[in-house]
Write an enzyme that holds these catalytic residues in place. Structure first.
Site, PDB file in Angstrom:
ATOM      1  N   LYS A  56      10.260 -13.097 -16.354  1.00  0.00           N
ATOM      2  CA  LYS A  56      10.764 -13.430 -17.691  1.00  0.00           C
ATOM      3  C   LYS A  56      12.229 -13.844 -17.587  1.00  0.00           C
ATOM      4  O   LYS A  56      12.652 -14.836 -18.193  1.00  0.00           O
ATOM      5  CB  LYS A  56      10.604 -12.223 -18.631  1.00  0.00           C
TER       6      LYS A  56
ATOM      7  N   GLN B 246       9.231  -3.457 -22.157  1.00  0.00           N
ATOM      8  CA  GLN B 246       8.142  -3.678 -21.205  1.00  0.00           C
ATOM      9  C   GLN B 246       7.201  -2.461 -21.190  1.00  0.00           C
ATOM     10  O   GLN B 246       7.645  -1.328 -21.055  1.00  0.00           O
ATOM     11  CB  GLN B 246       8.738  -3.918 -19.800  1.00  0.00           C
TER      12      GLN B 246
ATOM     13  N   ASP C 188       7.524  -9.903 -29.141  1.00  0.00           N
ATOM     14  CA  ASP C 188       6.144  -9.587 -28.748  1.00  0.00           C
ATOM     15  C   ASP C 188       5.193  -9.716 -29.941  1.00  0.00           C
ATOM     16  O   ASP C 188       3.974  -9.737 -29.761  1.00  0.00           O
ATOM     17  CB  ASP C 188       6.070  -8.154 -28.192  1.00  0.00           C
TER      18      ASP C 188
END
Ligand code: NAD
Length: 287
Positions: free
Chosen positions: A54, A98, A123
């Site tokens: 990422k 995460q 997200d």
């Protein structure tokens, strides 16, 4: 005739180019560099790889990125304090925690994720963004299903009036996919572990999405000839061997189009995250 293979890298490249272009516009016209903060708690090796990818993608596209590494023994309070700080940080437009979280705080996952400002929830897991997806308001959509839909659009695969079947009802993939397909006028059925006579349902699908987590679960006899098959599954069956939820070799002989694993949907997810960071920045500057 063998199916058209929907290569993830082709579409991921297009998503990234689009994100890079929009990030440049934000910088030049608004003086804003989109910024992502990724919080990683503990030292899960798979998570470390995802976070590095990422960060690298952000660097490629001129997106500012911070990786915040917290120790394994981090408490819920400490993690929430970090999220609160990032919610107020003007350089950061997207925040991502995460997953999975270490055991001592795994039970509080929802509470922790819901602490992220919905405007920065790249997200797309926050109930506010889930609500916006359901009602069709602009918001942030989970990366994997958003990537699948954008791929279908770019590949010119019709959704309007088509029958779409999703196997799997997770909050991350199955449920958002239902709303995204519905918003494009597909007739959508969602199947799960309690569905009876699954093959009879899947055989009706013009578009079949598999998000189950079971290797090669979808077999050729479950597929309508000519259907588009999106395989979201990632199953490690040997140390260096990944397979999807679809029996690719057999199904590609029946389907019209199919995503491979690896090299399919997995590549779309990080590229779509870049788009979400840019979209979050655009929404925050009111563009
Ligand atoms: P999950 O593990 O939360 O849920 C699995 C779903 O499959 C459930 O809704 C369950 O009802 C359904 N299911 C299980 N057995 C079934 C059966 N026999 N018949 C019908 N349905 C059944 O799902 P998830 O988090 O959406 O993950 C699914 C897969 O997608 C996993 O392999 C995961 O690794 C992968 N995944 C990939 C990406 C990506 O970037 N490509 C992103 C997220 C998840």
């Amino acid at each position: 005739m063998s199916a058209r293979i929907l290569e993830g890298k082709v579409f991921a490249q297009q998503f990234k180019e689009d994100a890079g272009r929009r990030a440049a516009i934000l910088r030049e016209k608004h003086g804003v560099t989109p910024g992502l903060a990724v919080i990683i708690v503990g030292s899960n090796p798979a998570s470390q790889v995802y976070v590095r990818n990422k960060h690298k993608s952000c660097e490629e596209l001129g997106i500012y990125s911070e990786v915040i590494e917290l120790p394994e023994e981090t408490t819920k309070g400490e993690l929430i304090a970090k999220i609160d700080e990032l919610n107020l940080n003007k350089r950061i437009h997207g925040i991502l925690v995460q997953l999975p979280l270490p055991q001592q705080i795994a039970d509080c996952e929802a509470e922790i994720l819901n602490r992220i400002d919905p405007a920065k929830d790249v997200d797309g897991f926050h109930p506010v963004n889930v609500g916006r997806l359901v009602t069709g308001e602009p918001g942030l959509v989970p990366c994997t299903p958003a990537g699948c839909i954008r791929m279908l659009e770019l590949a010119d695969i019709p959704m309007d009036g088509k029958k779409a079947v999703i196997i799997g009802r997770s909050n991350i993939v199955g449920k958002p996919m239902l709303h995204l397909l519905l918003a494009r006028n597909a007739t959508v059925t969602i199947c799960h572990s309690h569905t009876q006579d699954l093959a009879a349902v899947t055989k009706e699908a013009d578009i079949l999405v598999a998000a189950i987590g079971k290797p090669k679960f979808v077999t050729a006899d479950m597929v309508k000839p000519g259907a588009t098959i999106i395989d979201v599954g990632i199953n490690r069956i040997a140390p260096k061997k990944l397979v999807g939820d679809v029996d690719f070799e057999a199904v590609k002989e029946v389907a019209g189009a199919i995503t491979p694993v690896p090299g399919g949907v997995g590549l779309l997810t990080v590229a779509m995250l870049m788009q979400n960071v840019v979209k979050a920045a655009e929404l925050q500057v009111g563009k």
